[in-house]
Every structure is written in C-alpha cells, then in structure tokens.
Design a protein around this motif. Sequence first.
Motif, PDB file in Angstrom:
ATOM      1  N   LEU A  86      26.966  57.369  31.642  1.00  0.00           N
ATOM      2  CA  LEU A  86      27.471  58.740  31.706  1.00  0.00           C
ATOM      3  C   LEU A  86      28.977  58.771  31.476  1.00  0.00           C
ATOM      4  O   LEU A  86      29.491  59.654  30.768  1.00  0.00           O
ATOM      5  CB  LEU A  86      27.134  59.369  33.055  1.00  0.00           C
ATOM      6  CG  LEU A  86      25.678  59.749  33.299  1.00  0.00           C
ATOM      7  CD1 LEU A  86      25.501  60.277  34.713  1.00  0.00           C
ATOM      8  CD2 LEU A  86      25.219  60.793  32.287  1.00  0.00           C
ATOM      9  N   LEU A  93      29.175  64.975  26.571  1.00  0.00           N
ATOM     10  CA  LEU A  93      28.601  65.916  27.533  1.00  0.00           C
ATOM     11  C   LEU A  93      29.532  67.091  27.784  1.00  0.00           C
ATOM     12  O   LEU A  93      29.094  68.250  27.834  1.00  0.00           O
ATOM     13  CB  LEU A  93      28.295  65.191  28.846  1.00  0.00           C
ATOM     14  CG  LEU A  93      26.998  64.391  28.881  1.00  0.00           C
ATOM     15  CD1 LEU A  93      27.015  63.397  30.037  1.00  0.00           C
ATOM     16  CD2 LEU A  93      25.795  65.317  28.991  1.00  0.00           C
ATOM     17  N   VAL A 112      31.757  66.183  34.483  1.00  0.00           N
ATOM     18  CA  VAL A 112      30.926  65.052  34.041  1.00  0.00           C
ATOM     19  C   VAL A 112      31.319  63.785  34.786  1.00  0.00           C
ATOM     20  O   VAL A 112      30.451  63.029  35.258  1.00  0.00           O
ATOM     21  CB  VAL A 112      31.062  64.849  32.522  1.00  0.00           C
ATOM     22  CG1 VAL A 112      30.325  63.579  32.087  1.00  0.00           C
ATOM     23  CG2 VAL A 112      30.507  66.058  31.774  1.00  0.00           C
ATOM     24  N   ALA A 116      29.069  61.360  37.183  1.00  0.00           N
ATOM     25  CA  ALA A 116      28.890  59.913  37.042  1.00  0.00           C
ATOM     26  C   ALA A 116      29.234  59.203  38.340  1.00  0.00           C
ATOM     27  O   ALA A 116      28.543  58.264  38.761  1.00  0.00           O
ATOM     28  CB  ALA A 116      29.762  59.396  35.899  1.00  0.00           C
ATOM     29  N   VAL A 162      26.376  69.162  34.951  1.00  0.00           N
ATOM     30  CA  VAL A 162      26.248  67.710  35.068  1.00  0.00           C
ATOM     31  C   VAL A 162      26.475  67.266  36.508  1.00  0.00           C
ATOM     32  O   VAL A 162      25.691  66.496  37.070  1.00  0.00           O
ATOM     33  CB  VAL A 162      27.221  66.997  34.111  1.00  0.00           C
ATOM     34  CG1 VAL A 162      27.143  65.486  34.291  1.00  0.00           C
ATOM     35  CG2 VAL A 162      26.892  67.365  32.664  1.00  0.00           C
ATOM     36  N   CYS A 166      23.498  65.611  38.703  1.00  0.00           N
ATOM     37  CA  CYS A 166      23.634  64.185  39.032  1.00  0.00           C
ATOM     38  C   CYS A 166      23.426  63.923  40.521  1.00  0.00           C
ATOM     39  O   CYS A 166      22.806  62.921  40.900  1.00  0.00           O
ATOM     40  CB  CYS A 166      25.008  63.678  38.602  1.00  0.00           C
ATOM     41  SG  CYS A 166      25.117  63.302  36.842  1.00  0.00           S
ATOM     42  N   LEU A 194      22.092  64.845  29.236  1.00  0.00           N
ATOM     43  CA  LEU A 194      22.236  64.146  30.511  1.00  0.00           C
ATOM     44  C   LEU A 194      20.997  63.317  30.811  1.00  0.00           C
ATOM     45  O   LEU A 194      21.084  62.122  31.140  1.00  0.00           O
ATOM     46  CB  LEU A 194      22.487  65.159  31.631  1.00  0.00           C
ATOM     47  CG  LEU A 194      22.366  64.636  33.069  1.00  0.00           C
ATOM     48  CD1 LEU A 194      23.422  63.587  33.353  1.00  0.00           C
ATOM     49  CD2 LEU A 194      22.439  65.785  34.070  1.00  0.00           C
ATOM     50  N   ILE A 197      20.540  60.252  28.561  1.00  0.00           N
ATOM     51  CA  ILE A 197      21.413  59.127  28.925  1.00  0.00           C
ATOM     52  C   ILE A 197      20.859  58.392  30.135  1.00  0.00           C
ATOM     53  O   ILE A 197      20.817  57.156  30.167  1.00  0.00           O
ATOM     54  CB  ILE A 197      22.840  59.643  29.186  1.00  0.00           C
ATOM     55  CG1 ILE A 197      23.455  60.159  27.884  1.00  0.00           C
ATOM     56  CG2 ILE A 197      23.719  58.552  29.794  1.00  0.00           C
ATOM     57  CD1 ILE A 197      24.733  60.941  28.073  1.00  0.00           C
TER      58      ILE A 197
END
Length: 488
Positions: A86, A93, A112, A116, A162, A166, A194, A197
């Motif tokens: 990510l 992204l 983003v 991650a 994102v 996540c 997303l 990945i």
Amino acid sequence: MTETLGGRPATVAGYRAAEAVRVAMGGGEALRITNPTDGSLVGTVPMAGTEEVEAAVATARAAQPGWARNDVADRGVLLRAAGRRLEAAAERLAGLNHSETGRPTAEALAGVLAGAGTVAQYAELGPVNRGHSLLGGWSATDLTVPEPYGVVVALTSWNDPVAVACGLLGAALVTGNTVVHKPSERCPHTGLLLDEILNEVLPRGVLISVCGDGLIGAELAARPDVDLVVHVGSTATGRSVAAAAATTGAKALLENGGNDPLLVDGNVDPGWAAEQAAIGAFTNAGQSCTAVERIYVHQGIAEEFLAALVAQARRRVPGPRRVEDVEMGPLVDVAHRGKVHTQVTDAVRAGARCLVGGEIPEGSGARYPATVLADCTPEMLVLQEETFGPVAPVRVVSDFGQGLAEAAQGQYGLAATVLTTSMAHAQLAWRELPVGTVKVNAVFGGAPGGAARPRGASGAGYGYGPELLAEMTRLKCVHLGLGVAGPR
C-alpha cells in the motif's frame, strides 16, 4: 482502460481487474463516476447482481475455516507485506481518491499512508489479542478464547476511503475472518484498487470486492449467511443495517453520522479559536465524521471570533493557492452539494446571517465555498442535523454553562471539542458531554490506539484501536476437566 471479467467488458480507470472470485461484478447497470472538480468522467464500473453477491459470500464462507486455521502470526506477516505494498502504491491510490471525490491530493495521500500504517498496526496487534485464564477448580482448567465471527461484510465510506477501509479490513483479516468488501459507490475505483493490492498477498477467497450501490449493500447486510456487518456512513443507512442484522442474527458494528459541537470559552484567544474552528469545519470540505458541525461561542469574544472565522473561511480556496491560503476541494457530488445548500438556505430563511459563502458557484463540478453563519438558533436544521459540508454555524451563548448545556443536546454522540483555559471547565465538559470522544484545545489529534464507542444515532461498537479486534471476535468459554479413566 478496459478489461474483460467473466466474459463481460468492464470499463475501469486506474486499476487492473482481478480474478472473478475477488471482484464480483455483474453485466447490468454500471456505476458512472465523474470528477466533482470539473465534471469529467473518471470511469464506469459494472454493478454486481444477486448471483455475484451470492457467489462472493459463498466463496468467503468456503475460505474462512482454512484462513482461521493459519497461525495468527502468519496472518500478521501477510498483512505487514500488504501494508508495504500500500505504501508503494500510495500515489496511485491518492490520485484515484482525488479523481473520484475531489479530495486534495495531499490530504488523500495522507489518508492512504495512514491506512497502510493501520494495516501494519493490526498485523502487530493480532498475535497479542488473547483470552483469559479463569480461576476454577483445582483439577480443571478454565479459559476464554477469542474466535473469528466468520464472514464479515464491510460497507465502507467515501470521505476517507482508504484509511477507513484499512482499519476494518486489517482487524477483520488478522483475527481470522474472511471479508466481502463493498466500497462506496462514490469511489469504487479507489476501493477496487485497494482490495487488489491487498489481494496480491492474501490467499484466494479471503477478501472479495463487490461493486454496487446502496441496494447491493442492503442485500449484503440482509444475507442470513453473513456473521458480522460493519458499516461506516450515514445514520439512516446504519439503522437499516442494524434492522437487517436483527433479523438475520448477525452482529452490526456501526460508525454513523455526527453533529459534533465546538464549545468556545470566553477565556481563550479568539483568533486561535477561530483557526481551530476553521480546521474542524472546513478540512476535507467538512466531509469528515468528526468535523465541527456547530459552534457555541461565549458572548464576551463572539465579535472578534466571528471576524477571525470569516477571515479563515476566505483563505479556503479551490485549486491553486497563494502561500497564505488553504486548498479546499469540492463536495463529493452535486447531489450532496444540494443537501448542504438546503441547510444553509433554511437557516438564512429562519433568521441566520450568512457572513461569507453560502452560494453555489457557477461552472461545472460540485464546489461549495467555506460558509459562516451567525445568529443561529437551536431549532435550525443546521444545528440539529449533520451537514457534512464546509459550513460553520455559530451560536452566541451567555456563559460556558449555557454553551455546555446546548452542546450536550441532540440525537448524535460521536465527538465534541472544548476550547478553554479553565481546567474546571475542561473537567466539567468531558464528564458531561454525552459523546464517545471529547477533545480539549484541539479539534483533531490524539494518541495512536485511542478508541471510543459512539453513542445514540452515531452508531455502536468500537470502530478503531486495539478494541476493534474484540469487535471482530467472539469469546468462547472453555472448561477442561479431568476424565475418569476406564478399564485398561
């Protein structure tokens, strides 16, 4: 770019279509996404139908026992690898996020990278999530053990797509659940990229994407073969999810709307307070779950505060900016802008003064200016309902007590902020405000790992932090007694 999935064309922008089991798309009506900055076409994504929804849930169900039997440390290794991927794809992204929702690229990139980091956080927290030993009889062992729910449906939001996804996906996966993820229909390209990945390192069937609108989300939430439904979004949709879960027996985990108050005491610097208010009300064009939605300011500093807040609003500009200005993106689409503007016009008709903003700009896109409303009264919609736009409605109060009493009113209970130099007032406020999170002297911020349960119409259950692992598992109590030996 155009690729073929399951024999049907799928026109997409910025991502490579994954194998059919990982992306459930139908051949019927498509989601058409336009850039809210200029109205240009971003791309189209076919929506899943009932057959694709059924196949997605069935595949996740079949994959779940094997995924749960993996050592939690091994699941953590995969999630750490996913987090690194990510980070490597962060600019892609963020670019898609910007194109679909208009969020400024720098803010999208920060989201983003936060996502991650959250995936990596749950990779570390998963192996230390544990049950407890219990004090039972001398000849027995008693303990509690956390077990995954099974199949999780995750319905995620568009305003920080994102970072929000996540957290939910990371916590669900590391605890041994499999996930059917439906990203918001307002940013499906971002959600699909997303998931693609993450799927580069995950086993087949562990994470499946389903594209569709609210009807597809409702269909997923109502399925009897789903064990946990997680929803981040509006209160109305959250209530529908909760009602569906009550029928099927699934657990519902909800983070929904808010109407977060900002209480400005008479002992603070009005210029600093206005800067905090502007950050809270105008960041991400006000499209944040914990945005400042209503402001109560002490009459002793109200005039200076309003003047400073108007100056802050004028600094929020679209697109290229001067050094002293702050970039503010558009609202997510024209329909949402209409809802925001309706609240503003309703307040003005009821007697509020619009000091700056409050008008729909000419041209394409969905921009709306930073808006400051004065002379607001409690019965106005802009103080009662979530606006989710760059609007700062201000109500002048006679003292801190009146402000605190009015700030504590309403159906929502997500968060609140208090600006004060009085420790007594801060202590009183955090104890009496009926919300999940209270921030003193900062509209945003907090230590990593903080978690709170929203209250009232704002939802139910922990949506982040280490406690989210407990929401993704259910405890089983185990009693191990000594058997009686039989004859040899």
